[in-house]
Design a protein around this motif. Structure first.
Motif, mmCIF file in Angstrom:
data_model
loop_
_atom_site.group_PDB
_atom_site.id
_atom_site.type_symbol
_atom_site.label_atom_id
_atom_site.label_comp_id
_atom_site.label_asym_id
_atom_site.label_seq_id
_atom_site.Cartn_x
_atom_site.Cartn_y
_atom_site.Cartn_z
ATOM 1 N N LEU A 180 0.896 -1.244 -0.186
ATOM 2 C CA LEU A 180 0.126 0.114 -0.070
ATOM 3 C C LEU A 180 1.004 1.115 0.043
ATOM 4 N N TRP A 181 0.372 2.326 -0.660
ATOM 5 C CA TRP A 181 1.299 3.463 -0.870
ATOM 6 C C TRP A 181 1.019 4.309 0.154
ATOM 7 N N PRO A 182 1.961 5.013 0.901
ATOM 8 C CA PRO A 182 1.823 6.057 1.774
ATOM 9 C C PRO A 182 0.747 7.251 1.673
ATOM 10 N N ILE A 183 0.083 7.568 2.690
ATOM 11 C CA ILE A 183 -0.924 8.626 2.301
ATOM 12 C C ILE A 183 0.063 10.041 2.060
ATOM 13 N N PRO A 184 0.102 10.677 1.201
ATOM 14 C CA PRO A 184 0.919 11.823 1.040
ATOM 15 C C PRO A 184 0.902 12.869 2.142
ATOM 16 N N LEU A 185 2.252 13.310 2.345
ATOM 17 C CA LEU A 185 2.350 14.248 3.716
ATOM 18 C C LEU A 185 1.451 15.238 3.497
ATOM 19 N N SER A 186 1.459 16.059 2.258
ATOM 20 C CA SER A 186 0.805 17.244 2.105
ATOM 21 C C SER A 186 -0.839 17.110 2.442
ATOM 22 N N GLU A 187 -1.361 15.981 2.072
ATOM 23 C CA GLU A 187 -2.668 15.652 2.168
ATOM 24 C C GLU A 187 -2.949 15.423 3.823
ATOM 25 N N MET A 188 -2.269 14.962 4.443
ATOM 26 C CA MET A 188 -2.317 14.736 5.888
ATOM 27 C C MET A 188 -2.221 15.993 6.657
ATOM 28 N N GLN A 189 -1.167 16.774 6.013
ATOM 29 C CA GLN A 189 -1.179 18.378 6.996
ATOM 30 C C GLN A 189 -2.378 19.072 6.277
ATOM 31 N N ALA A 190 -3.069 19.095 5.164
ATOM 32 C CA ALA A 190 -3.988 20.128 4.752
ATOM 33 C C ALA A 190 -5.269 19.400 5.307
#
Length: 532
Positions: free
Chosen positions: A509-519
């Motif tokens: 499974l890919w990691p959830i993008p960091l910018s999405e987690m921050q936003a």
């Protein structure tokens, strides 16, 4: 300040004018042309756009190739990108994979957004669209919404599920929905459009490249197959559903295996027809290209061979091929394990079927490649003229439907019928009928999928859902040993070396993008396990 006030006052009337070169949200969804434009946009964004996305520039693997490169079963020869080097080194960390993950995640939600706008707005256009048009356009929207969520859920697991278009920031922070529920939502959309008459029950090319019922059925068969396996592990219920849905396509009669017109091993073979045709009924769905007429070209050709080919000279001393702006070293070189595993009688591994090793130019000079090339992508006209090509890229083929039916039936005890579907694919490839049963039959089907679709990007999904990895089982034998991933000998980690256990299970499974987690505060602290 006074001067600025005067200037702004004089501009006030201008600023109130609607833009003349675009429509605002309130101006759109008013005419039949608006509806057609909104629907056509579904085919150019979202999942279909994976065929256009690369890592950090033109000389890299496309997004469609990333899983194969991560598996080590395909090789990016340039090795000048963080993603490739991290994959070969087995360094599955967020820093190395975040940029690629962000590109996929964003594109999937672009596709979902477009689909939601179609699904929401088309039904309101009763004054300009017929009931039949409305039903068909909404069905196309639901197909592409399901298609995008299918990719999201298999690449990321639990994901935010959004089924309404955003026209404000209200409700923009959405938590991850459990994968099983996302699959259920996908199933609901696809069952809705498969029933009734909203989609034409004809072949892809007969419908001019728009969504058909067999296309939706094939997507749902794929959904069930993935749902049955890891990480959701739906099991036999969904293997049975996968087989049943695939058999609906088979029994529908709109599609069939392409058969050779004459010799099965020359340029008239079925595999070469599949490559060049824009009418074959084997194609259930393809990414369409037409550089000549519409300037929308296929750039896979420049990824079909290594840069050595651009040094070749013809009998007149001129370059055989003209490098274009997207020329690169082979970004998806098939591994030796794959090439050596084909049976010696298998047509697919013969010269100029799926792969090639030599090329004779128009002046009669023969050239030998430094590395095996991908003939299924090779387009001489594209490379000679230094531009993208016109060949379409298969996404779903009838051969895959047969193998989904075979696997679903084999896994639920219907082995005789499973072998019948499997052997249709094998017969075309010049192979004898498979007679295995039990686990050996399952392994034969997985091997057949790898041998039939080496350049159509199926292998990472098969590794993900089965947690099995192919190992060598004799050169030219036509067999592979599918071994539990944790104990398997992983190829090309780095290139030329095989290392046990070099792909951790969390990397499937890919990691959830960091910018999405921050936003999105609803994602905070909810990264996929293992990604540090």
């Amino acid at each position: 300040m006074l001067s600025l006030t005067i200037v702004m006052s004089s501009c006030e009337g201008f600023l109130e004018e609607s833009p003349l070169d675009e429509k605002t949200t309130g101006q759109f969804w008013k005419t039949e042309s608006d509806a057609i434009t909104g629907v056509n946009a579904l085919y150019f964004g979202g999942v279909p756009y994976l065929h256009n996305i690369d890592v950090d520039g033109g000389w890299t693997p496309k997004a469609t190739m990333w899983g194969g490169v991560m598996s080590g079963l395909f090789i990016d020869k340039r090795k000048d990108r963080t993603f490739t080097n991290a994959s070969e080194g087995g360094n599955f960390n967020i820093e190395s994979f975040d940029a690629t993950s962000q590109k996929m995640w964003s594109e999937f939600y672009i596709g979902i957004s477009r689909a939601n706008f179609v699904i929401e707005n088309i039904p309101t256009m009763t004054d300009v669209l017929s009931a039949e048009q409305i039903a068909n356009f909404v069905a196309q929207g639901k197909f592409f919404r399901a298609y995008a969520y299918f990719y999201l859920v298999k690449e990321y697991g639990d994901v935010p599920y959004i089924d309404k278009p955003y026209t404000s920031l209200e409700g923009i922070y959405v938590e991850r929905t459990p994968a099983a529920q996302v699959y259920a939502n996908i199933e609901s959309d696809l069952l809705d459009i498969i029933g009734g008459n909203s989609l034409p029950n004809i072949s892809f090319y007969a419908n001019k490249g728009y969504v058909t019922r067999p296309m939706a059925q094939t997507l749902l068969a794929n959904v069930y197959l993935q749902w049955a396996g890891a990480p959701v592990n739906g099991g036999n219920e969904y293997y049975s559903k996968a087989a049943a849905m695939a058999m609906n396509v088979i029994n529908g009669g709109q599609h069939a295996l392409e058969q050779p017109n004459g010799s099965s091993t020359d340029l008239s073979s079925a595999y070469n027809v599949i490559k060049t045709s824009k009418s074959s009924n084997e194609i259930i769905y393809a990414k369409e290209y037409n550089q000549t007429s519409f300037n929308v070209g296929n750039s896979y050709a420049v990824r079909s061979i290594g840069t050595d080919a651009f040094q070749w000279k013809n009998a007149d001393g001129a370059n055989v091929f003209k490098p274009g702006g997207d020329v690169l070293y082979n970004a998806y070189l098939p591994s030796d394990l794959l090439l050596n595993s084909y049976h010696s009688d298998d047509i697919r591994n013969m010269e100029k079927q799926f792969f090639f090793r030599e090329y004779t130019d128009d002046t009669g000079v023969s050239h030998t490649l430094n590395n095996v090339g991908n003939w299924a992508w090779f387009d001489a006209g594209s490379l000679i003229n230094g531009r993208n090509g016109d060949y379409n890229m298969p996404i779903f083929r009838y051969a895959e439907v047969l193998l989904i039916a075979a696997e679903g039936l084999a896994r639920t005890g219907n082995e005789s019928e499973a072998r019948g579907y499997l052997n249709q694919v094998r017969t075309r490839a010049g192979l004898p009928n498979e007679t295995a049963s039990g686990d050996a039959l399952i392994q034969a089907i997985l091997t057949e999928r790898f041998h039939e679709f080496p350049l159509e990007f199926k292998i990472w999904d098969d590794i993900r859902r089965t947690r099995l990895y192919p190992e060598a089982d004799g050169v030219g034998s036509g067999r592979l040993k599918w071994t539990p991933l944790a104990n398997a000998l992983i190829q090309n980690k780095p290139e030329g070396q095989a290392v046990v256990g070099k792909i951790p299970e969390y990397a499937l499974l890919w990691p959830i993008p960091l910018s999405e987690m921050q936003a999105n505060p609803a994602l905070a602290g909810n990264q996929n396990p293992g990604w540090n």
